[in-house]
Design a protein around this motif. Structure first.
Motif, PDB file in Angstrom:
ATOM      1  N   ARG A 158      47.915  45.273  33.018  1.00 14.32           N
ATOM      2  CA  ARG A 158      47.367  46.314  33.317  1.00 14.32           C
ATOM      3  C   ARG A 158      47.569  47.618  32.410  1.00 14.32           C
ATOM      4  NH1 ARG A 158      48.829  44.658  38.386  1.00 14.32           N
ATOM      5  NH2 ARG A 158      46.926  43.355  38.853  1.00 14.32           N
ATOM      6  N   ARG A 159      48.685  47.576  31.838  1.00 14.25           N
ATOM      7  CA  ARG A 159      49.094  48.745  30.847  1.00 14.25           C
ATOM      8  C   ARG A 159      48.529  48.483  29.425  1.00 14.25           C
ATOM      9  NH1 ARG A 159      54.134  52.105  33.281  1.00 14.25           N
ATOM     10  NH2 ARG A 159      53.542  51.764  35.406  1.00 14.25           N
ATOM     11  N   LEU A 216      41.348  41.371  32.494  1.00 14.40           N
ATOM     12  CA  LEU A 216      41.902  42.899  32.311  1.00 14.40           C
ATOM     13  C   LEU A 216      41.389  43.290  30.828  1.00 14.40           C
ATOM     14  CD1 LEU A 216      45.101  42.529  34.295  1.00 14.40           C
ATOM     15  CD2 LEU A 216      43.189  44.160  34.820  1.00 14.40           C
ATOM     16  N   LEU A 273      50.961  40.450  35.079  1.00 12.84           N
ATOM     17  CA  LEU A 273      49.765  41.288  35.296  1.00 12.84           C
ATOM     18  C   LEU A 273      49.977  42.789  35.164  1.00 12.84           C
ATOM     19  CD1 LEU A 273      48.113  38.955  38.160  1.00 12.84           C
ATOM     20  CD2 LEU A 273      47.546  39.268  35.536  1.00 12.84           C
ATOM     21  N   ALA A 274      51.256  43.306  35.664  1.00 15.92           N
ATOM     22  CA  ALA A 274      51.531  44.523  35.491  1.00 15.92           C
ATOM     23  C   ALA A 274      51.312  45.087  34.230  1.00 15.92           C
ATOM     24  CB  ALA A 274      52.708  45.019  36.200  1.00 15.92           C
ATOM     25  N   GLU A 327      54.899  42.500  43.605  1.00 17.98           N
ATOM     26  CA  GLU A 327      54.222  43.530  42.787  1.00 17.98           C
ATOM     27  C   GLU A 327      55.238  44.872  42.941  1.00 17.98           C
ATOM     28  OE1 GLU A 327      52.548  41.771  45.260  1.00 17.98           O
ATOM     29  OE2 GLU A 327      51.264  40.487  43.754  1.00 17.98           O
TER      30      GLU A 327
END
Ligand SMILES: NC(=O)c1ccc[n+]([C@@H]2O[C@H](COP(=O)([O-])OP(=O)(O)OC[C@H]3O[C@@H](n4cnc5c(N)ncnc54)[C@H](O)[C@@H]3O)[C@@H](O)[C@H]2O)c1
Length: 283
Positions: free
Chosen positions: A30-31, A55, A26-27, A226
């Motif tokens: 997100r980018r 996203l 997910l990180a 996270e």
């Protein structure tokens, strides 16, 4: 590799249904990265897929057992039908196994080596050649552990696989450098994920009370996946060879170099404490 903006890039994460894999996938999303994700657990994988799609990125998600060369090959076929090569390959899927060598069966060894070491080998074998052929560089992240450089009698089989992952990563790093593909072995400390529930326990640790006590200590420590994901991104950006994650992982990284005997002593003390706690729990 610059990870500030990952639009038009593809990040592959194994074991993306839970914990560090899910948070990292997910990180990346997100980018802006499109994802290729897999897990043995279809339900949790589907939840990560849904959140990633929210996203706005595209996702290839497959149920895959990383220990199976054939399933990883089929996954590579599905991913390479969409993109020529991935940009980030994160070999993350892993399991835990507590208990001494004398208490560990050969089946246990095959199980943990199959997932924690061959899972990484399969990821490299099926995805890195395409990265090299494409010639656009990229990064390989192999998830090792603080247990990849600190050994003790609580987790010998797990420790064996994680030492191996660091050795493999350091070797591969040299080989891939001319292709502008970085390689990092990330080494988290104690991270609050689902790993304890999924671990096999043998010997004195093989009671529900001991498992519950261990789970409590991970929850109390409360270092989140996270935060690990943020550190994974930083390690890629800095192209670190070995990246300890969390204060305890850094502390043991340096202590092991400076005072290996002291680290062995601490390991022995920790084993005594855990064994006593396990006995108390099962009384
Ligand atoms: N939690 C920690 O304290 C800690 C510390 C250091 C390293 N690690 C490493 O981090 C990685 C991720 O673990 P986590 O803590 O997020 O645990 P987790 O149990 O939350 O996540 C692991 C994921 O891998 C999946 N998985 C398990 N076996 C698989 C297989 N054969 N094929 C495909 N997927 C499989 C699981 O279904 C799960 O979704 C592991 O390699 C682990 O060894 C964890």
């Amino acid at each position: 590799m610059d990870v500030a903006n990952l639009h038009d890039r593809t990040a592959l994460v194994t074991g993306a249904g839970s914990g560090i894999g899910r948070a990292s996938a997910l990180a990346f999303a997100r980018r802006g990265a499109n994802l290729a994700i897999c897990d043995v657990n279809e339900t949790s994988l589907a939840a990560t897929e849904t959140e990633a799609r929210r996203l706005g990125v595209s996702v290839v998600a497959r149920r895959v057992d990383v220990a199976s060369a054939a399933e990883m090959q089929a996954f590579a076929g599905a991913v390479h039908a969409e993109v020529e090569a991935v940009d980030v390959l994160m070999n993350n899927a892993g399991v835990g196994l507590g208990g001494g060598v004398l208490e560990t069966s050969l089946e246990d060894w095959h199980w943990i080596v199959g997932i924690n070491l061959f899972g990484v080998v399969h990821g490299i074998h099926h995805f890195v050649p395409a990265m090299v052929r494409r010639g656009r560089g990229g990064h390989v992240v192999n998830v090792a552990s603080m247990a990849g450089y600190v050994a003790g009698s609580l987790l010998p089989a797990y420790t064996t696989t994680k030492f191996a992952v660091i050795g493999l990563s350091e070797s591969l790093r040299e080989e891939l450098a001319p292709h502008r593909i970085g390689v990092t072995a990330v080494c988290p400390g104690i991270i609050n994920t689902g790993i304890i529930e999924a671990s096999r326990m043998r010997g004195a640790q093989a009671t529900e009370a001991a498992r519950a006590e261990m789970k409590r200590s991970f929850t109390r420590r409360n270092y989140t996946p996270e935060r690990v994901a943020e550190n994974v991104l930083r390690a890629i950006q800095r192209n670190r060879a070995v990246a300890p994650i969390s204060p305890e992982a850094w502390t043991f990284y340096y202590l092991k170099r400076l005072f290996p005997g002291f680290v062995r002593f601490l390991g022995g003390q920790l084993t005594k404490r855990q064994t006593a706690a396990a006995r108390r729990g099962s009384d």
